[in-house]
Design a protein around this motif. Structure first.
Motif, mmCIF file in Angstrom:
data_model
loop_
_atom_site.group_PDB
_atom_site.id
_atom_site.type_symbol
_atom_site.label_atom_id
_atom_site.label_comp_id
_atom_site.label_asym_id
_atom_site.label_seq_id
_atom_site.Cartn_x
_atom_site.Cartn_y
_atom_site.Cartn_z
ATOM 1 N N ILE A 256 0.832 -1.208 0.000
ATOM 2 C CA ILE A 256 0.000 0.000 0.000
ATOM 3 C C ILE A 256 0.865 1.257 0.000
ATOM 4 O O ILE A 256 0.634 2.197 -0.773
ATOM 5 N N LEU A 257 1.880 1.295 0.883
ATOM 6 C CA LEU A 257 2.738 2.472 0.954
ATOM 7 C C LEU A 257 3.512 2.679 -0.345
ATOM 8 O O LEU A 257 3.576 3.802 -0.873
ATOM 9 N N SER A 258 4.103 1.603 -0.854
ATOM 10 C CA SER A 258 4.934 1.742 -2.054
ATOM 11 C C SER A 258 4.092 2.088 -3.279
ATOM 12 O O SER A 258 4.517 2.894 -4.122
ATOM 13 N N MET A 259 2.892 1.515 -3.402
ATOM 14 C CA MET A 259 2.059 1.834 -4.558
ATOM 15 C C MET A 259 1.572 3.277 -4.492
ATOM 16 O O MET A 259 1.487 3.961 -5.525
ATOM 17 N N GLY A 260 1.251 3.755 -3.282
ATOM 18 C CA GLY A 260 0.856 5.159 -3.152
ATOM 19 C C GLY A 260 1.967 6.098 -3.564
ATOM 20 O O GLY A 260 1.753 7.061 -4.328
ATOM 21 N N VAL A 261 3.197 5.822 -3.075
ATOM 22 C CA VAL A 261 4.335 6.659 -3.439
ATOM 23 C C VAL A 261 4.647 6.533 -4.927
ATOM 24 O O VAL A 261 4.961 7.516 -5.607
ATOM 25 N N ALA A 262 4.564 5.310 -5.463
ATOM 26 C CA ALA A 262 4.883 5.095 -6.873
ATOM 27 C C ALA A 262 3.905 5.819 -7.786
ATOM 28 O O ALA A 262 4.304 6.398 -8.809
ATOM 29 N N ILE A 263 2.622 5.804 -7.450
ATOM 30 C CA ILE A 263 1.628 6.491 -8.285
ATOM 31 C C ILE A 263 1.906 7.993 -8.308
ATOM 32 O O ILE A 263 1.856 8.638 -9.367
ATOM 33 N N VAL A 264 2.207 8.561 -7.139
ATOM 34 C CA VAL A 264 2.493 9.999 -7.080
ATOM 35 C C VAL A 264 3.787 10.323 -7.822
ATOM 36 O O VAL A 264 3.877 11.318 -8.548
ATOM 37 N N GLN A 265 4.800 9.480 -7.658
ATOM 38 C CA GLN A 265 6.116 9.783 -8.211
ATOM 39 C C GLN A 265 6.199 9.500 -9.709
ATOM 40 O O GLN A 265 6.793 10.298 -10.465
ATOM 41 N N PHE A 266 5.627 8.388 -10.165
ATOM 42 C CA PHE A 266 5.853 7.947 -11.544
ATOM 43 C C PHE A 266 4.690 8.231 -12.491
ATOM 44 O O PHE A 266 4.829 8.016 -13.699
ATOM 45 N N TRP A 267 3.543 8.643 -11.994
ATOM 46 C CA TRP A 267 2.392 8.844 -12.875
ATOM 47 C C TRP A 267 2.706 9.829 -14.010
ATOM 48 O O TRP A 267 3.336 10.849 -13.749
ATOM 49 N N PRO A 268 2.357 9.523 -15.275
ATOM 50 C CA PRO A 268 1.555 8.397 -15.771
ATOM 51 C C PRO A 268 2.384 7.238 -16.321
ATOM 52 O O PRO A 268 1.913 6.513 -17.198
ATOM 53 N N ASP A 269 3.619 7.056 -15.856
ATOM 54 C CA ASP A 269 4.475 5.975 -16.337
ATOM 55 C C ASP A 269 4.063 4.668 -15.642
ATOM 56 O O ASP A 269 4.500 4.370 -14.522
ATOM 57 N N TRP A 270 3.243 3.871 -16.320
ATOM 58 C CA TRP A 270 2.746 2.632 -15.732
ATOM 59 C C TRP A 270 3.830 1.574 -15.599
ATOM 60 O O TRP A 270 3.689 0.623 -14.816
ATOM 61 N N THR A 271 4.908 1.721 -16.353
ATOM 62 C CA THR A 271 5.968 0.718 -16.284
ATOM 63 C C THR A 271 6.573 0.647 -14.881
ATOM 64 O O THR A 271 6.729 -0.438 -14.301
ATOM 65 N N MET A 272 6.904 1.796 -14.308
ATOM 66 C CA MET A 272 7.518 1.817 -12.986
ATOM 67 C C MET A 272 6.513 1.459 -11.886
ATOM 68 O O MET A 272 6.861 0.854 -10.878
ATOM 69 N N ILE A 273 5.253 1.848 -12.126
ATOM 70 C CA ILE A 273 4.224 1.484 -11.142
ATOM 71 C C ILE A 273 4.037 -0.027 -11.112
ATOM 72 O O ILE A 273 3.954 -0.648 -10.039
ATOM 73 N N LEU A 274 3.989 -0.652 -12.289
ATOM 74 C CA LEU A 274 3.872 -2.112 -12.354
ATOM 75 C C LEU A 274 5.128 -2.794 -11.842
ATOM 76 O O LEU A 274 5.051 -3.897 -11.279
ATOM 77 N N ALA A 275 6.297 -2.166 -12.024
ATOM 78 C CA ALA A 275 7.527 -2.733 -11.470
ATOM 79 C C ALA A 275 7.471 -2.763 -9.944
ATOM 80 O O ALA A 275 7.917 -3.741 -9.306
ATOM 81 N N THR A 276 6.930 -1.698 -9.345
ATOM 82 C CA THR A 276 6.761 -1.678 -7.886
ATOM 83 C C THR A 276 5.834 -2.798 -7.439
ATOM 84 O O THR A 276 6.117 -3.512 -6.470
ATOM 85 N N LEU A 277 4.723 -2.961 -8.149
ATOM 86 C CA LEU A 277 3.797 -4.048 -7.832
ATOM 87 C C LEU A 277 4.460 -5.407 -8.009
ATOM 88 O O LEU A 277 4.276 -6.316 -7.187
ATOM 89 N N GLY A 278 5.256 -5.555 -9.065
ATOM 90 C CA GLY A 278 5.917 -6.831 -9.324
ATOM 91 C C GLY A 278 6.889 -7.234 -8.230
ATOM 92 O O GLY A 278 7.053 -8.432 -7.955
ATOM 93 N N ILE A 279 7.550 -6.275 -7.608
ATOM 94 C CA ILE A 279 8.484 -6.593 -6.520
ATOM 95 C C ILE A 279 7.752 -7.285 -5.383
ATOM 96 O O ILE A 279 8.223 -8.297 -4.833
ATOM 97 N N PHE A 280 6.587 -6.778 -5.007
ATOM 98 C CA PHE A 280 5.853 -7.377 -3.893
ATOM 99 C C PHE A 280 5.190 -8.689 -4.295
ATOM 100 O O PHE A 280 5.088 -9.605 -3.476
ATOM 101 N N VAL A 281 4.727 -8.787 -5.539
ATOM 102 C CA VAL A 281 4.162 -10.050 -6.000
ATOM 103 C C VAL A 281 5.232 -11.140 -5.991
ATOM 104 O O VAL A 281 4.992 -12.270 -5.530
ATOM 105 N N PHE A 282 6.417 -10.813 -6.492
ATOM 106 C CA PHE A 282 7.513 -11.783 -6.491
ATOM 107 C C PHE A 282 7.929 -12.129 -5.064
ATOM 108 O O PHE A 282 8.200 -13.296 -4.756
ATOM 109 N N GLY A 283 7.996 -11.120 -4.187
ATOM 110 C CA GLY A 283 8.357 -11.378 -2.802
ATOM 111 C C GLY A 283 7.366 -12.295 -2.122
ATOM 112 O O GLY A 283 7.752 -13.208 -1.374
ATOM 113 N N GLN A 284 6.060 -12.089 -2.358
ATOM 114 C CA GLN A 284 5.044 -12.967 -1.777
ATOM 115 C C GLN A 284 5.145 -14.380 -2.326
ATOM 116 O O GLN A 284 4.951 -15.363 -1.591
ATOM 117 N N PHE A 285 5.459 -14.498 -3.634
ATOM 118 C CA PHE A 285 5.615 -15.827 -4.227
ATOM 119 C C PHE A 285 6.781 -16.578 -3.597
ATOM 120 O O PHE A 285 6.660 -17.752 -3.237
#
Length: 370
Positions: A256-285
């Motif tokens: 939640i914290l990282s996605m909030g910061v990523a949206i504010v920092q990288f918008w509208p670059d979805w690549t970096m936002i999805l990269a942030t999401l991917g880090i946590f998805v991979f970590g959970q896996f």
């Protein structure tokens, strides 16, 4: 002694122990922390004994090394964490305002299209109230932990008394275990030893395994978020790793914290936002399929919901001492509850075999068969 008297004795002993814990909670923190430290380091002392090092020398060596590593880690991490936390708190209102603006821009057309604009509360007000309430709750909770755990001793006393207590406990650990074992009722000694062994395996498996999982996840999240250039990536990653001691809570908080910061920092670059999401998805896996099965195991028996309840309940009742005691007490209660359930399932009370008790409304055998 009858079974009823034995049950009454142990219930009375439990009540006295809880009352003493509640009354003395303000001064128990260094002693509980020292006991926990000795418990965690005892296997290492046993290994050193097996290779010929005396118990006193092994205890002293382990404790000195632990204190040195701990102090070094604090000297490195505390300044960084303090600077990051201060900067994050300073920028938090700006992040919240920007997220509200983006939400209004992106969701506004959809809301107007659905015709429910007039039924929704003002976003800044609702989100602001939610954040204010959350910050107030967290502040009150931390203040309760602080006053409950540090009222009489203070940090200096904690850092001084805890190593001393841990050293003496580590030196006499095996002797204390043998002494307590000699006090067990002879008739039930084997049963008590079995339950105690299950409790020890549950506590050791969870605490030691989950601590290593937290360290690995925190390092991975901090490095991953920092490498993609996320603001406060190191702080968010370490926080997520630390909170991963409670299953799912750390990863969800960090996400939640990282996605909030990523949206504010990288918008509208979805690549970096999805990269942030991917880090946590991979970590959970990795955590769910590799780390937790290998390091924690499936036989611990601490359900995440039960663990969260224990941490919140004991933390609210006994402050920081309660947080230290929550996991071992939750593990002990869980083992005892499973043992009691096994006894019940094997008892005539569950299996039957006694006289048939007919309900007063059943008047004849035909009704009973029906």
């Amino acid at each position: 002694m009858t079974v009823q008297r034995q049950i009454g004795f142990w219930i009375a002993a439990l009540v006295v122990a809880v009352l003493l814990l509640f009354v003395l909670r303000g001064i128990l923190l260094p002693f509980v922390a020292g006991f926990a430290l000795a418990y965690l380091l005892d296997p290492l002392a046993d290994r050193l004994q097996r290779i010929g090092v005396g118990r006193l020398g092994a205890s002293l060596l382990i404790l000195v090394l632990f204190v040195l590593v701990f102090i070094t880690s604090l000297m490195i991490l505390v300044p960084f964490a303090a600077q990051q936390v201060g900067a994050f708190v300073e920028r938090l209102p700006g992040y919240v305002a920007r997220l509200q603006e983006l939400g209004a821009e992106q969701l506004g057309p959809l809301v107007r299209r659905l015709g429910i604009e007039d039924t929704l509360p003002a976003a800044p007000t609702s989100v602001g109230n939610l954040i204010s309430q959350g910050i107030a709750w967290i502040t009150a909770f931390l203040q309760g932990l602080w006053s409950g755990g540090q009222a009489l001793m203070g940090i200096f006393s904690l850092l001084v008394v805890t190593p001393v207590v841990a050293f003496y406990m580590l030196v006499d650990w095996d002797r204390m275990v043998k002494t307590v074992d000699s006090w067990m009722p002879l008739r039930h000694r084997d049963t008590i030893r079995t339950i105690a062994g299950d409790i020890d395996r549950a506590i050791a498996g969870f605490v030691r395994g989950q601590a290593l999982v937290c360290l690995i996840l925190g390092t991975f999240y901090a490095l991953g978020l920092s490498l993609i250039g996320l603001n406060f990536g190191g702080l968010i990653g370490m926080t997520a790793g630390l909170l991963s001691f409670i299953p799912y809570v750390g990863s969800l908080t960090g996400l939640i914290l990282s996605m909030g910061v990523a949206i504010v920092q990288f918008w509208p670059d979805w690549t970096m936002i999805l990269a942030t999401l991917g880090i946590f998805v991979f970590g959970q896996f990795v955590e769910g399929n590799i780390l937790s099965p290998k390091l924690v195991g499936d036989s611990v028996g601490l359900h995440p919901v039960w663990l969260m309840f224990a941490l919140v309940a004991f933390g609210a009742l006994f402050g920081f001492v309660g947080l230290l005691l929550a996991v071992p007490l939750a593990a002990a209660i869980g083992v005892i509850a499973r043992f009691a359930l096994q006894q019940y399932l094997a008892s005539p009370l569950y299996r039957g075999g006694g006289p048939v008790i007919i309900h007063p409304k059943i008047e004849d055998k035909a009704d009973l068969d029906a």
